[in-house]
Motif scaffolding. Structure first.
Motif, PDB file in Angstrom:
ATOM      1  N   UNK A 119       0.996  -1.202  -0.065  1.00  0.00           N
ATOM      2  CA  UNK A 119       0.021   0.046   0.150  1.00  0.00           C
ATOM      3  C   UNK A 119       0.919   1.236  -0.101  1.00  0.00           C
ATOM      4  N   UNK A 120       2.242   0.995   0.578  1.00  0.00           N
ATOM      5  CA  UNK A 120       3.036   2.271   0.209  1.00  0.00           C
ATOM      6  C   UNK A 120       4.287   1.643   0.831  1.00  0.00           C
ATOM      7  N   UNK A 121       5.303   2.472   0.292  1.00  0.00           N
ATOM      8  CA  UNK A 121       6.762   1.937   0.121  1.00  0.00           C
ATOM      9  C   UNK A 121       7.610   3.075   0.688  1.00  0.00           C
ATOM     10  N   UNK A 132       4.710  -1.637   3.089  1.00  0.00           N
ATOM     11  CA  UNK A 132       3.667  -1.725   4.087  1.00  0.00           C
ATOM     12  C   UNK A 132       2.504  -2.301   3.501  1.00  0.00           C
ATOM     13  N   UNK A 133       2.289  -3.676   3.636  1.00  0.00           N
ATOM     14  CA  UNK A 133       1.434  -4.439   2.731  1.00  0.00           C
ATOM     15  C   UNK A 133       0.154  -4.970   3.516  1.00  0.00           C
ATOM     16  N   UNK A 175       0.931   2.171   5.778  1.00  0.00           N
ATOM     17  CA  UNK A 175       1.810   3.298   5.807  1.00  0.00           C
ATOM     18  C   UNK A 175       3.416   3.130   6.218  1.00  0.00           C
ATOM     19  N   UNK A 176       4.255   3.642   5.237  1.00  0.00           N
ATOM     20  CA  UNK A 176       5.812   3.610   6.060  1.00  0.00           C
ATOM     21  C   UNK A 176       6.323   4.973   5.317  1.00  0.00           C
ATOM     22  N   UNK A 177       7.225   5.645   6.109  1.00  0.00           N
ATOM     23  CA  UNK A 177       7.975   6.751   5.398  1.00  0.00           C
ATOM     24  C   UNK A 177       9.465   6.856   6.249  1.00  0.00           C
ATOM     25  N   UNK A 178      10.239   7.486   5.538  1.00  0.00           N
ATOM     26  CA  UNK A 178      11.642   7.354   6.443  1.00  0.00           C
ATOM     27  C   UNK A 178      12.191   8.758   6.422  1.00  0.00           C
ATOM     28  N   UNK A 179      12.538   9.062   7.512  1.00  0.00           N
ATOM     29  CA  UNK A 179      12.906  10.806   7.363  1.00  0.00           C
ATOM     30  C   UNK A 179      14.569  10.696   7.043  1.00  0.00           C
TER      31      UNK A 179
END
Length: 418
Positions: A119-121, A132-133, A175-179
Motif C-alpha cells: 500500500x506504501x513503500x 507496508x502490505x 503506511x511507511x516513510x523514512x525521515x
C-alpha cells in the motif's frame, strides 16, 4: 462515519480529468493541453514498461522502456536520486524491477515474501526498501532478500502501548516513510474491535507510539466528537496522541519532509510537528467550495476546504508523498477510479510506439492525483495505480491488460517553480 459527497459539477469534472492518462503517448515526452489556454501542460515519459521485450533472467538489461513488464502491480518506490523500484507479482513469485537513473534496468526475484501488494513503500539511504502490505511491514534488501519487521498476527493487538519490535503487534500496516535521519515511521490500524489509526516510530529495537489513540468505551466515532474532528482539522496546539482516527480504510499513509511527518487521517491530511502537535493540510472544512476541475495543475480551491474521497476494503485506496525540493504534497483520491477514454477536453500530442499505444489503449482503471502547493489544491492526472517521488520528481504506476497483464512506470514533468 458520514462523508460529504462530491457536488454534481465536480463529479462531472473528475470524470473529465479521468481521461487524461489514456491519451498519454509515451515515446519520449508527451504534452497535454486542456481547453483552458492558461492551464500548464503535462509532460510524461515512460521510464519502465511499454515495450515488447520480456526479460526473465537476473541482471542488467537495456533501457527499461524497451521492456514489457509482465505480472500484476505490487508496489512502486523511488529513491531520492530518482532510482525507481517497481514490484510485480508473476506466476513464479514476486519480482523487483530496479531502474537506475542511467536507464539500465535489473530484474530481481524476491525471497522471503510472496503474493503481497504494498500500500506504501519507502527507500532507505542504503538501498533497502520498506513495504507496508497490510498484514506486515517488510524490509527488502538490494539483493531481493525480504524480512518481516512488524507483524499483525496476534490475538490481542495493542498498538497504543510501546513495545519491543519482537513483541509489538497491530491489526493492519498500510503506511511507511523514512525521515532524513533514517528513522522509520509506519502507519497502522486496529481493524477488529476498537477501530483506530495510529502512527509509530521504530527506535532501535523498540516501537514507539507517535500519534493516535484508541476509542474509549461507547465513544462516538462521528465528526461531532471533537477528538475525531481534531484528527482531520486540528486547532493549534492539538497533541498527536489525543486525536481519534476511526476511518481505518482511509487512513494510515505517511510522508515526511523537513517540516514533519504527514499523516492521512481519512478525509484529511495533517502534519505531525517536532513538538508532537498537529497542523492541518487538507481539512475538509468546506468541500462545496471546491470548484470544478479546470485542467492539470490549475487550482480548484483552498486545500483546507478539500475533502479526500472514501475508498473501501475492496477498492483501490490512497497514496501520500512529498517532493522535498518543491515543498509539495501529492495524494490520490480513490473515491472514483477511471479507465480513461480519449477526450477532446484533455488532448495529448506526440509520437508513440505501437507497443506503447497498445499499453495506453488497454489501461486498467486507476485513481486521481491531487497536488497541494502552499494553500492551494489542484488536480494532476487520473488513471494511476500508485505514486512515488524522488527529491524533485513524481512517478506514477499504471496497469494494462491485453493478452496478459503488464505494468508501466511514467514520470510526470511538473510545472516550473514560480
Amino acid at each position: 462515519m458520514p462523508f460529504t459527497s462530491l457536488p454534481r459539477g465536480r463529479r462531472r469534472a473528475l470524470i473529465g480529468l479521468g481521461v487524461a492518462l489514456a491519451t498519454v503517448s509515451a515515446f519520449g515526452i508527451y504534452r497535454a493541453a486542456s481547453g483552458d489556454a492558461g492551464s500548464p501542460p503535462v509532460n510524461v515519459t515512460f521510464v519502465l514498461g511499454g515495450g515488447s521485450k520480456v526479460k526473465k533472467a537476473v541482471g542488467g538489461s537495456p533501457q527499461g522502456t524497451g521492456l514489457a513488464i509482465q505480472g500484476s502491480f505490487s508496489g512502486l518506490a523511488a529513491a531520492a536520486d530518482g532510482t525507481v523500484y517497481l514490484f510485480t507479482q508473476e506466476d513464479q513469485g514476486m519480482v523487483m524491477w530496479k531502474r537506475a537513473t542511467s536507464g539500465s534496468t535489473t530484474r530481481i526475484p524476491l525471497t522471503g515474501v510472496d503474493n503481497q501488494t504494498a500500500e506504501q513503500t519507502a527507500v532507505a539511504s542504503d538501498g533497502s526498501i520498506y513495504l507496508a502490505t497490510g498484514d506486515s511491514l517488510w524490509k527488502t534488501g538490494p539483493d531481493g532478500k525480504t524480512t518481516k519487521l512488524v507483524d499483525t498476527k496476534c490475538d490481542n493487538p495493542r498498538p497504543f502501548v510501546n513495545a519491543s519490535i519482537d513483541e509489538f503487534c497491530t491489526g493492519h500496516v498500510v503506511g511507511v516513510t523514512i525521515t532524513a535521519d533514517g528513522t522509520v515511521y509506519f502507519g497502522d490500524q486496529t481493524i477488529l474491535g476498537q477501530h483506530a489509526s495510529y502512527v509509530h516510530r521504530i527506535s532501535g529495537d523498540m516501537v514507539e507510539l507517535v500519534a493516535g489513540r484508541p476509542p474509549q468505551d461507547n465513544e462516538s466515532l462521528l465528526r461531532t466528537n471533537p477528538a475525531v474532528k481534531n484528527g482531520i482539522d486540528p486547532p493549534a496546539g492539538t497533541k498527536a496522541k489525543d486525536v481519534l482516527v476511526p476511518d481505518i480504510w482511509n487512513s494510515g499513509w505517511l510522508a515526511s519532509s523537513a517540516s514533519g511527518i504527514y499523516w492521512r487521517t481519512g478525509p484529511g491530511i495533517v502534519r505531525i510537528n517536532a513538538d508532537d502537535t498537529l497542523t492541518p493540510l487538507v481539512g475538509a472544512r468546506d468541500p462545496d467550495s471546491i470548484s470544478e476541475l479546470k485542467g492539470p495543475f490549475d487550482s480548484i480551491g483552498n486545500a483546507l476546504d478539500a475533502e479526500i474521497g472514501k475508498g473501501s476494503i475492496s477498492s483501490s485506496r490512497g497514496d501520500l508523498i512529498t517532493i522535498p525540493d518543491r515543498s509539495e504534497i501529492y495524494y490520490t483520491d480513490a473515491r472514483e477510479t477511471h479507465s480513461p477514454p480519449f477526450s477532446s477536453e484533455y488532448r495529448w500530442a506526440g509520437k508513440k510506439t505501437v507497443t506503447q499505444k497498445d499499453f495506453i489503449d488497454n489501461l486498467l482503471s486507476g485513481k486521481v492525483i491531487y497536488q497541494v502547493s502552499g494553500e492551494s489544491i489542484a488536480p494532476v492526472i487520473a488513471g494511476v495505480q500508485a505514486i512515488a517521488a524522488s527529491d524533485d520528481s513524481l512517478y506514477i504506476a499504471a496497469e494494462s491488460e491485453t493478452d496478459s497483464r503488464t505494468t508501466g512506470v511514467l514520470q510526470v514533468e511538473l510545472p516550473e517553480m514560480s
